[in-house]
Scaffold this active site. Structure first.
Site, mmCIF file in Angstrom:
data_model
loop_
_atom_site.group_PDB
_atom_site.id
_atom_site.type_symbol
_atom_site.label_atom_id
_atom_site.label_comp_id
_atom_site.label_asym_id
_atom_site.label_seq_id
_atom_site.Cartn_x
_atom_site.Cartn_y
_atom_site.Cartn_z
ATOM 1 N N PHE A 169 51.617 26.254 29.346
ATOM 2 C CA PHE A 169 51.007 27.060 30.399
ATOM 3 C C PHE A 169 51.876 28.291 30.624
ATOM 4 C CE2 PHE A 169 47.765 26.667 33.758
ATOM 5 C CZ PHE A 169 46.896 25.804 33.118
ATOM 6 N N GLN A 180 47.481 37.085 43.737
ATOM 7 C CA GLN A 180 47.474 36.899 42.281
ATOM 8 C C GLN A 180 46.124 37.252 41.664
ATOM 9 O OE1 GLN A 180 47.864 32.797 40.227
ATOM 10 N NE2 GLN A 180 49.731 33.933 39.746
ATOM 11 N N HIS A 221 44.260 36.745 38.279
ATOM 12 C CA HIS A 221 44.353 35.965 37.048
ATOM 13 C C HIS A 221 43.827 36.831 35.915
ATOM 14 C CE1 HIS A 221 43.763 32.818 34.110
ATOM 15 N NE2 HIS A 221 44.294 31.925 34.918
ATOM 16 N N LEU A 228 36.538 31.743 36.264
ATOM 17 C CA LEU A 228 37.827 31.618 35.596
ATOM 18 C C LEU A 228 37.754 30.994 34.208
ATOM 19 C CD1 LEU A 228 40.845 32.098 36.417
ATOM 20 C CD2 LEU A 228 40.979 29.631 36.514
ATOM 21 N N GLU A 235 44.166 29.387 32.101
ATOM 22 C CA GLU A 235 45.291 29.690 31.236
ATOM 23 C C GLU A 235 45.455 28.627 30.159
ATOM 24 O OE1 GLU A 235 48.625 31.871 33.392
ATOM 25 O OE2 GLU A 235 49.332 29.824 33.168
ATOM 26 N N ARG A 266 51.175 35.391 34.966
ATOM 27 C CA ARG A 266 49.891 36.063 35.187
ATOM 28 C C ARG A 266 50.015 37.518 35.604
ATOM 29 N NH1 ARG A 266 47.268 30.765 38.101
ATOM 30 N NH2 ARG A 266 47.015 29.675 36.136
ATOM 31 N N HIS A 294 42.605 35.538 42.316
ATOM 32 C CA HIS A 294 42.675 34.108 42.053
ATOM 33 C C HIS A 294 43.419 33.296 43.107
ATOM 34 C CE1 HIS A 294 42.624 30.552 39.599
ATOM 35 N NE2 HIS A 294 43.931 30.497 39.524
ATOM 36 N N ARG A 320 52.710 33.119 41.573
ATOM 37 C CA ARG A 320 52.693 31.683 41.282
ATOM 38 C C ARG A 320 52.484 31.452 39.792
ATOM 39 N NH1 ARG A 320 48.696 27.852 40.348
ATOM 40 N NH2 ARG A 320 46.935 29.158 40.968
HETATM 41 C C1 LIG Z 1 38.956 28.354 39.343
HETATM 42 C C2 LIG Z 1 40.320 27.911 39.747
HETATM 43 C C3 LIG Z 1 41.108 27.183 38.868
HETATM 44 C C4 LIG Z 1 42.379 26.767 39.221
HETATM 45 N N1 LIG Z 1 43.115 26.031 38.342
HETATM 46 C C5 LIG Z 1 44.341 25.590 38.703
HETATM 47 C C6 LIG Z 1 45.114 24.770 37.836
HETATM 48 O O1 LIG Z 1 44.688 24.443 36.728
HETATM 49 N N2 LIG Z 1 46.323 24.357 38.235
HETATM 50 C C7 LIG Z 1 46.822 24.676 39.466
HETATM 51 O O2 LIG Z 1 47.917 24.245 39.784
HETATM 52 N N3 LIG Z 1 46.108 25.436 40.328
HETATM 53 C C8 LIG Z 1 44.884 25.900 39.981
HETATM 54 N N4 LIG Z 1 44.165 26.668 40.851
HETATM 55 C C9 LIG Z 1 44.656 26.874 42.205
HETATM 56 C C10 LIG Z 1 44.376 25.663 43.080
HETATM 57 O O3 LIG Z 1 43.222 25.016 42.635
HETATM 58 C C11 LIG Z 1 44.178 26.020 44.542
HETATM 59 O O4 LIG Z 1 45.239 26.805 44.954
HETATM 60 C C12 LIG Z 1 44.152 24.760 45.378
HETATM 61 O O5 LIG Z 1 43.167 23.894 44.932
HETATM 62 C C13 LIG Z 1 43.990 24.975 46.857
HETATM 63 O O6 LIG Z 1 43.949 23.689 47.456
HETATM 64 P P1 LIG Z 1 43.968 23.458 49.004
HETATM 65 O O7 LIG Z 1 44.022 21.992 49.242
HETATM 66 O O8 LIG Z 1 45.016 24.289 49.629
HETATM 67 O O9 LIG Z 1 42.585 24.066 49.490
HETATM 68 P P2 LIG Z 1 41.082 23.864 48.938
HETATM 69 O O10 LIG Z 1 40.962 22.837 47.916
HETATM 70 O O11 LIG Z 1 40.553 25.222 48.669
HETATM 71 O O12 LIG Z 1 40.371 23.296 50.202
HETATM 72 C C14 LIG Z 1 40.206 24.025 51.390
HETATM 73 C C15 LIG Z 1 39.561 23.111 52.382
HETATM 74 O O13 LIG Z 1 39.532 23.734 53.646
HETATM 75 C C16 LIG Z 1 38.247 23.633 54.193
HETATM 76 N N5 LIG Z 1 38.047 24.758 55.094
HETATM 77 C C17 LIG Z 1 38.334 26.066 54.892
HETATM 78 N N6 LIG Z 1 38.018 26.785 55.989
HETATM 79 C C18 LIG Z 1 37.527 25.911 56.890
HETATM 80 C C19 LIG Z 1 37.012 26.039 58.213
HETATM 81 N N7 LIG Z 1 36.926 27.189 58.844
HETATM 82 N N8 LIG Z 1 36.574 24.909 58.836
HETATM 83 C C20 LIG Z 1 36.620 23.705 58.205
HETATM 84 N N9 LIG Z 1 37.107 23.534 56.976
HETATM 85 C C21 LIG Z 1 37.553 24.626 56.325
HETATM 86 C C22 LIG Z 1 37.326 23.622 53.000
HETATM 87 O O14 LIG Z 1 36.095 23.044 53.321
HETATM 88 C C23 LIG Z 1 38.122 22.764 52.030
HETATM 89 O O15 LIG Z 1 37.926 21.397 52.304
HETATM 90 C C24 LIG Z 1 42.894 27.101 40.494
HETATM 91 C C25 LIG Z 1 42.117 27.840 41.381
HETATM 92 C C26 LIG Z 1 40.848 28.259 41.010
HETATM 93 C C27 LIG Z 1 40.066 29.076 41.967
#
Ligand SMILES: Cc1cc2nc3c(=O)[nH]c(=O)nc-3n(C[C@H](O)[C@H](O)[C@H](O)COP(=O)(O)OP(=O)(O)OC[C@H]3O[C@@H](n4cnc5c(N)ncnc54)[C@H](O)[C@@H]3O)c2cc1C
Ligand code: SF4
Ligand code: SF4
Ligand code: FES
Lengths: 573, 231
Positions: A115, A235, A237, A247, A250, A281, A347, A388
């Site tokens: 990666f 970031q 991507h 996306l 990577e 990135r 991203h 990141r």
């Molecule tokens: C397409 C993509 C691919 C990725 N691939 C990777 C990878 O391979 N490896 C890696 O390490 N990272 C990766 N990332 C980054 C990583 O996935 C995210 O940074 C991470 O999942 C964020 O997780 P989280 O638990 O912080 O929030 P999220 O999983 O985004 O969850 C947010 C939560 O908050 C809730 N929420 C938000 N606002 C409100 C509100 N006002 N009221 C109630 N609920 C709310 C939503 O409903 C959700 O449940 C990727 C990101 C993307 C976009």
């Protein structure tokens, strides 16, 4: 209606779920999410979760820590990077034990792949560190943790939207929620409130983020006077599908994919001679934009090609099947034979709500706010610094999600249930009433589109002072127009029109903090590239930005970077 | 190109009966149906409700019936639509809450019934070992995003609300064929009742509509065979 729980966790992505599993059993915990939990954007993560397991080749947590610090252009707090790198293997084994169906090596252990920015022996060559399940790593971890939450009977408020945070004498005492199904507003009292609301890529036009990523939790902290940290570090991507922004992980380059310009040249050789396409990135995105600006985009246009054709159909089907289906469905092309048009897509947000290593949210004086916690993409520990590394977010979520859960459990005895004073839901009820009953005005979608355009034009991969000033001027105009935003729908059931108008306040507010922080930092570091200040300036800018709302407007102040092991050095790959 | 969308509308607050409303949208060939629906909401009629989040077929929010077939609006492109009018309706089988939003509670309850989590005793310090071949047995089932397209399309689910349904069966398959799970036999026996695996009569409709290309019917048949082996 007033509800009560010991602990309310807003957000049911991996950060929120992992914390909830830590607290459940010891306390009455409730998860709140604006979408059904398995729809959270953690499920979109494709490529992998980073941990120095050493299953494919020798690895060590020190190397992982070093890569994280260097990848973050030395803005990473090294105590946090140490926690992450040391705890990552345990966290991944824990996920395996819970049932995550990781791909396997030939001897049955968790498979790992290369990666961006992950290296062996402090930068010598790329290393296989990303544990994965094809290109659906986030999906299967999210399903697994949610399955655990089901098993443990954790209370979930699904399709409830956070509208406000409630404080009593400076301590968090509850939240205000809007129930999408029927439009009811609820006040929920809690002894501890944790935010895990994820990123806010929707501030930009082209993004890999989902519609739910509007940063409400982060903005509500700012609105309440809590500072936000390192907001200028956004970031981009390098490989979003051209125009769509969807996306291409990577992992595609980790499996051997190569970026090519109009001449078919592997241009990353010119920018990162050692690790080439697997550079971090920020560097790859800058390289792509530089190629495009110099007329070397495909047909002179604003994209380059990602070449996966030499990987082979079988391996694509096994390791990159979702990605192959995206390009087939959206572009009508076959990744095994055709080149994929890509360009940078917004991203990930390195910045967010400042916390200590145990998820306690830090207030204006950088001391913990009683009862308020945050983890995941909405938080800034800061373990990712100015940029990141890929596969470091998923591990951040489960490592710091767990630590935050532990801290809440520990603090709970000392946290009293505080009376919520006055009418905590008043602001929410009034806002809804005002938006619904305005006679004439503009649609939220018009303003949102303009915001996204301004941010994309002036605050993407490269930034300049004049561009940022211009953007701030335009944003002020949008904020004024927001005062007259209207909706078509008076309904109470699934009124998306209303919810999107309310989310727009978060997007506008966060857009402004990004622009102000970016204008203020007159150097280039990690994902923040100032064309008018192209060099990194450790003497003046090796420090975190904090931005806070005051009565006189926004105020910027700083916090030192924790440097424990690795002195800042030039960042070459 | 110009396309007409004929959309199912129902707001229980005001309407006694559902009705259809037609909107005209200017769209590019490469755009998603979801893009068109959003433009309708944002530019013409903000009262329309639907669920969506990821917009690229990974979260499972926007399952609906497009020209009579259950699909994700974010995976269906304008160029793949036939005729000049497109019919958009909510997922069948489920109660409509508002327009294209349906009540999926019974669906998630059935998923929970199959115990969607690993059942296994104390793990070793590091990972449990699993062969690459054993890992591949789950490969298709782990793609499920719980969108419920399969259930919406299944003729049996539409008539028999007690039928467990294709997606919950896929969820069961995922654990039954996980070499690490220790409740295999118990899980198979749990599915061995008239409204469990046996209600499926091989219409293959679920397999045809599954946006993640999971061989749903084949998975169900595999479980039927495994159950027979227990006897
Ligand atoms: C397409 C993509 C691919 C990725 N691939 C990777 C990878 O391979 N490896 C890696 O390490 N990272 C990766 N990332 C980054 C990583 O996935 C995210 O940074 C991470 O999942 C964020 O997780 P989280 O638990 O912080 O929030 P999220 O999983 O985004 O969850 C947010 C939560 O908050 C809730 N929420 C938000 N606002 C409100 C509100 N006002 N009221 C109630 N609920 C709310 C939503 O409903 C959700 O449940 C990727 C990101 C993307 C976009
Ligand atoms: S194969 Fe079985 S589950 Fe699938 S549609 Fe037919 S009856 Fe329903
Ligand atoms: S099996 Fe396919 S159609 Fe059914 S819920 Fe899962 S992903 Fe959707
Ligand atoms: S919006 Fe996520 S699957 Fe379509």
């Amino acid at each position: 209606m007033t509800l009560r729980h010991d602990v309310v966790i807003v957000g049911s992505g991996l950060a929120g779920l992992r914390a909830a599993l830590e607290v459940a059993g010891d306390a009455d915990v409730a998860l709140v999410s604006k979408v059904f939990p398995t729809r959270s954007h953690s499920g979109a993560a494709q490529g992998g979760i980073g941990a120095a397991l050493g299953n494919e080749e020798p690895d060590s947590w020190e190397w992982h820590m070093y890569d994280t610090v260097k990848g973050g252009d030395y803005l990473t707090d090294q105590d946090a990077a140490e926690v992450l790198a040391k705890d990552a293997p345990r966290a991944v084994y824990e996920l395996e034990h819970l049932g995550v169906p990781f791909n396997r090596t030939s001897d049955g252990r968790i498979a790992q792949r290369a990666f961006g920015g992950h290296t062996k022996n402090f930068g010598e060559a790329a290393i296989k560190r990303a544990c994965h399940a094809a290109d659906r790593t986030g999906r299967v971890i999210l399903d697994t943790l949610f399955g655990e939450a089901v098993k443990r009977g954790i209370k979930v408020y699904s399709e409830y939207q956070l509208m406000d945070l409630v404080f009593t004498d400076g301590a968090a005492s509850g939240v205000v929620l809007y129930e999408a199904a029927n439009g009811r507003v609820h006040t929920v009292g809690a002894r501890a409130v944790m935010l895990a609301t994820g990123g806010f890529g929707k501030v930009f036009k082209t993004t890999s983020n989902c519609f739910a990523n509007t940063g409400d939790g982060v903005y509500y902290c700012y609105r309440a006077g809590i500072p936000l940290q390192d907001m200028e570090f956004v970031q981009f991507h390098p490989t979003g599908i051209y125009e769509l922004g969807v996306l291409i992980s990577e992992a595609a380059r980790g499996e051997g994919g190569i970026l090519r310009n109009r001449d078919g040249r592997r241009f990353m050789e010119d920018y990162a001679p050692t690790i080439k396409d697997l550079a971090p990135r920020d560097m790859v995105s800058r390289a792509i934009v530089t190629e495009i600006r110099n007329g070397r985009g495909i047909d002179g246009r604003d994209f380059v090609h990602l070449d996966l054709t030499h990987i082979g159909r079988e391996r694509l089907a096994e390791k990159l099947s979702d990605i192959s289906s995206f390009v087939r469905d959206y572009l009508g092309i076959d990744a095994a034979t055709d080149l994929i048009p890509v360009s940078p897509t917004c991203h990930y947000m390195m910045g967010g709500i400042p916390t200590d290593l145990d998820g306690r949210v830090l207030g204006a004086a950088m001391d913990p706010i009683p009862g308020l916690y945050a983890a995941g993409e909405c938080a800034c520990v800061s373990v990712h610094g100015a940029n990141r590394l890929g596969c470091n977010s998923l591990v951040d979520l489960v490592v710091f999600g767990r630590r935050t859960g532990k801290q809440i459990r520990q603090d709970l005895d000392a946290l009293q249930r505080l009376e919520m004073e006055g009418e905590p839901a008043e602001r929410t009820v009034e806002t809804i009433h005002r938006i619904k009953n305005r006679g004439r005005g503009e649609r939220a979608s018009t303003l949102r589109y303009e915001l996204q355009r301004v941010m994309t034009e002036e605050c993407s991969v490269y930034r300049t002072e004049s561009g940022l000033d211009d953007a701030l001027g335009r944003l002020e105009g949008l904020r004024a127009r927001y005062e007259s935003v209207t909706v078509d729908s008076q309904g109470t059931s699934y009124n998306m029109d209303l919810l999107e108008a309310i989310e727009l306040e978060s997007l506008l507010g966060l857009g402004e903090t990004i622009l102000l922080s970016a204008r203020n930092r007159v150097e280039s570091r990690g994902a923040h590239s100032r064309e008018d200040y192209p060099e990194r300036d450790d003497e003046n800018w090796l420090k975190h930005t904090l931005i806070r709302k005051t009565e006189k407007g926004s105020e910027i102040f700083y916090k030192p970077v924790a440097i424990t092991r690795f002195e800042p050095k030039a960042r070459t790959y | 190109m110009r396309i007409q969308f004929k959309i199912f509308r129902f707001d229980p607050e005001h309407d006694t009966e559902p009705y259809y409303k037609t909107y005209t949208v200017e769209a590019d060939e490469g755009e998603r149906v979801l893009d068109c629906l959003n433009r309708i909401r944002w530019e013409q009629d903000g009262t329309l409700s639907l669920r969506m989040s990821c917009a690229h077929g990974v979260c499972g929010s926007d399952a609906m019936r497009i020209d009579g077939r259950c699909a994700l609006a974010c995976r269906k492109l304008v160029r793949d639509l036939e005729g000049d009018e497109v019919l958009i309706e909510p997922l069948p089988t489920f109660t409509v809450l508002k327009d294209l939003v349906v009540d999926l509670t019974p669906f998630f309850e059935k998923v929970d019934m199959v115990r969607p989590y690993l059942i296994a005793s104390d793990p070793p310090e590091k990972e449990r070992l699993q062969s690459h071949e054993d890992n591949l047995k789950m490969e298709e089932a782990i793609r499920c995003i719980l969108c419920a397209c399969c259930v919406g399309q299944c003729p049996v689910s539409n008539e028999n609300e007690k039928f467990l349904g294709p997606a919950p069966l896929v969820q069961a398959f995922r654990r039954i064929f996980d070499s690490r799970d220790e409740a295999r036999e118990e899980r198979l026996r749990q599915l061995d009742y008239p409204d469990g695996v046996w209600a499926c009569v091989n219409h293959f409709e679920c397999t045809r509509v599954c946006p993640k290309e999971i061989p749903v019917t084949r998975s169900i048949n595999t479980m039927k065979r495994e159950i027979k082996k227990l006897e």
